[in-house]
Design an enzyme around this catalytic site. Structure first.
Site, PDB file in Angstrom:
ATOM      1  N   ASP A 170      -8.491  -3.163  16.120  1.00  0.00           N
ATOM      2  CA  ASP A 170      -7.453  -2.118  16.055  1.00  0.00           C
ATOM      3  C   ASP A 170      -7.744  -1.057  17.117  1.00  0.00           C
ATOM      4  O   ASP A 170      -8.812  -1.076  17.744  1.00  0.00           O
ATOM      5  CB  ASP A 170      -7.360  -1.496  14.654  1.00  0.00           C
ATOM      6  CG  ASP A 170      -8.669  -0.877  14.191  1.00  0.00           C
ATOM      7  OD1 ASP A 170      -9.535  -0.586  15.034  1.00  0.00           O
ATOM      8  OD2 ASP A 170      -8.820  -0.671  12.973  1.00  0.00           O
ATOM      9  N   LYS A 193      -3.083  -2.922  14.769  1.00  0.00           N
ATOM     10  CA  LYS A 193      -3.280  -3.286  13.344  1.00  0.00           C
ATOM     11  C   LYS A 193      -2.793  -2.174  12.423  1.00  0.00           C
ATOM     12  O   LYS A 193      -2.986  -1.003  12.710  1.00  0.00           O
ATOM     13  CB  LYS A 193      -4.775  -3.542  13.094  1.00  0.00           C
ATOM     14  CG  LYS A 193      -5.147  -3.780  11.636  1.00  0.00           C
ATOM     15  CD  LYS A 193      -6.644  -3.997  11.459  1.00  0.00           C
ATOM     16  CE  LYS A 193      -7.294  -2.873  10.702  1.00  0.00           C
ATOM     17  NZ  LYS A 193      -8.734  -3.078  10.434  1.00  0.00           N
ATOM     18  N   ARG A 195      -3.181  -1.213   8.224  1.00  0.00           N
ATOM     19  CA  ARG A 195      -3.770  -1.616   6.934  1.00  0.00           C
ATOM     20  C   ARG A 195      -2.740  -1.396   5.840  1.00  0.00           C
ATOM     21  O   ARG A 195      -2.228  -0.293   5.655  1.00  0.00           O
ATOM     22  CB  ARG A 195      -5.046  -0.801   6.664  1.00  0.00           C
ATOM     23  CG  ARG A 195      -5.740  -1.228   5.389  1.00  0.00           C
ATOM     24  CD  ARG A 195      -7.143  -0.671   5.268  1.00  0.00           C
ATOM     25  NE  ARG A 195      -8.111  -1.361   6.126  1.00  0.00           N
ATOM     26  CZ  ARG A 195      -8.618  -2.560   5.860  1.00  0.00           C
ATOM     27  NH1 ARG A 195      -8.263  -3.211   4.764  1.00  0.00           N
ATOM     28  NH2 ARG A 195      -9.477  -3.119   6.681  1.00  0.00           N
ATOM     29  N   THR A 227      -9.586  -8.201   7.870  1.00  0.00           N
ATOM     30  CA  THR A 227      -9.344  -7.893   9.288  1.00  0.00           C
ATOM     31  C   THR A 227      -9.732  -9.082  10.173  1.00  0.00           C
ATOM     32  O   THR A 227      -8.997  -9.467  11.082  1.00  0.00           O
ATOM     33  CB  THR A 227     -10.165  -6.645   9.698  1.00  0.00           C
ATOM     34  OG1 THR A 227      -9.753  -5.558   8.874  1.00  0.00           O
ATOM     35  CG2 THR A 227      -9.977  -6.297  11.157  1.00  0.00           C
TER      36      THR A 227
HETATM   37  C1  R5P Z   1     -11.572  -0.795  10.107  1.00  0.00           C
HETATM   38  O1  R5P Z   1     -11.001   0.059  10.755  1.00  0.00           O
HETATM   39  C2  R5P Z   1     -12.959  -1.275  10.398  1.00  0.00           C
HETATM   40  O2  R5P Z   1     -13.301  -1.120  11.726  1.00  0.00           O
HETATM   41  C3  R5P Z   1     -13.104  -2.713   9.953  1.00  0.00           C
HETATM   42  O3  R5P Z   1     -12.216  -3.501  10.712  1.00  0.00           O
HETATM   43  C4  R5P Z   1     -12.773  -2.812   8.500  1.00  0.00           C
HETATM   44  O4  R5P Z   1     -13.560  -1.904   7.796  1.00  0.00           O
HETATM   45  C5  R5P Z   1     -13.024  -4.193   7.972  1.00  0.00           C
HETATM   46  O5  R5P Z   1     -12.600  -4.245   6.642  1.00  0.00           O
HETATM   47  P1  R5P Z   1     -12.096  -5.626   6.016  1.00  0.00           P
HETATM   48  O6  R5P Z   1     -13.154  -6.644   6.305  1.00  0.00           O
HETATM   49  O7  R5P Z   1     -11.975  -5.331   4.527  1.00  0.00           O
HETATM   50  O8  R5P Z   1     -10.782  -5.928   6.621  1.00  0.00           O
END
Ligand code: R5P
Length: 312
Positions: A170, A193, A195, A227
């Site tokens: 992201d 990206k 969320r 992610t």
């Molecule tokens: C988000 O901004 C972080 O940099 C990681 O991409 C995120 O914490 C990953 O979380 P998850 O594995 O639950 O998607």
């Protein structure tokens, strides 16, 4: 002989022992008890009067218990007249809460920084915070290490980088990936990206050339793996040839393992800032040790040498 003591909470004893082994000292002793009502008590079993003390605790599962353990331990060390207390937090999970991006929410990363100081820390040693701004939440010295040299060296030795591109999952990760590509001298790309919730993300545009290249997805943590899975699909649609992932903190909660296994990511390189359960140690995971880097940082803090010089 170093004039310092290292203690550790229950979150990552292996890493603490490894750091001590690199410094050629023994992990100091303490007792951590939980009363029937859930309260935590910590008893320091060695004299720390006028000592330079380091307390190692990652904010990994059970996160809130481990945080309170750190608070109670630092309070005990302060009461026992430690000269200086450094909270060594290899993984600082609340750093993801670093901005007010919805109404009526707490910036919990800032709150944690205040509480760490209130509990007795004089300084903090940590690694790859979610964003650089979290560093500024602390009103005391913070040494912010990065695993980039450790991960970068491993990648350089084990991968043909002639067709490689590093990918930020992201826009928020762009600076981090920028430092990674500088280390490896390869191009980068960024994915747009959003969320949706704790476990679901949506991705759109890929900014940068990835078609026909080998992607190294670079991120600060794998939590649920949502992610990584979304990124692998986005990159596949964009025509990437092969892909691996390199991530500092292997939080690996929820469906993380399932998501890694069903993705096309050939290997996931992580570090040992977070202790990995036996059942999560799958073949696709390559764990690199950050113990030598933490040990060197501890030694330099103790002797007043530069930490920045470690990364130049
Ligand atoms: C988000 O901004 C972080 O940099 C990681 O991409 C995120 O914490 C990953 O979380 P998850 O594995 O639950 O998607």
């Amino acid at each position: 002989m170093l004039n310092l003591k290292i203690f550790a909470g229950s979150s990552n004893i292996d890493l603490a022992e490894n750091i001590c082994a690199h410094l050629n000292i023994k992990l100091s002793k303490l007792n951590i008890n939980t009363f029937s009502n859930g309260n935590i008590s910590v008893e320091i079993l060695e004299n720390v009067r006028e000592k330079d003390v380091f307390f190692i605790q990652s904010f990994s599962e059970p996160v809130n218990r481990n945080i309170v353990e750190l608070f109670v331990a630092m309070d005990a060390l302060r009461s026992a007249s430690a000269k200086r207390i450094t909270a060594v937090i290899p993984y600082f999970s609340y750093s993801r809460s670093d901005k007010k991006d919805a109404p009526r929410i707490s910036i919990a990363g800032r709150l944690m920084a205040d509480l760490i100081k209130e509990a007795g820390a004089n300084r903090v040693l940590t690694m790859d915070l979610h964003s650089d701004s979290v560093h500024g939440f602390f009103s005391m010295p913070v040494d912010h290490l990065t695993a980039i040299p450790i991960i970068g060296e491993h990648v350089r030795k084990n991968m043909d980088l002639s067709s490689a591109v590093a990918v930020a999952t992201d826009a928020g990760g762009a600076k981090r990936v920028g430092r990674f590509v500088n280390f490896l001298n390869i191009p980068m790309a960024i994915i747009d990206k959003r969320r949706i919730n704790d476990v679901k993300v949506e991705q759109g545009l890929v900014v940068g050339e990835v078609k026909g290249l080998d992607a190294i997805i670079f991120d600060d943590e794998i939590s649920t793996g949502g992610t990584l899975l979304a990124t692998a699909k986005t990159l596949r649609d964009a025509g990437v040839r092969k892909m691996i992932a390199a991530v500092t903190h292997p939080v690996l909660c929820g469906a993380a393992l399932h998501n890694i296994k069903r993705s096309e990511i050939a290997q996931v390189i992580v570090t040992n800032t977070v202790s990995i359960h036996e059942e999560n140690r799958i073949k696709r995971l390559k764990v690199l040790s950050v113990a030598p880097l933490f040990a060197e940082a501890v030694k330099r803090i103790n002797s007043g040498e530069s930490i920045g010089a470690l990364f130049r």
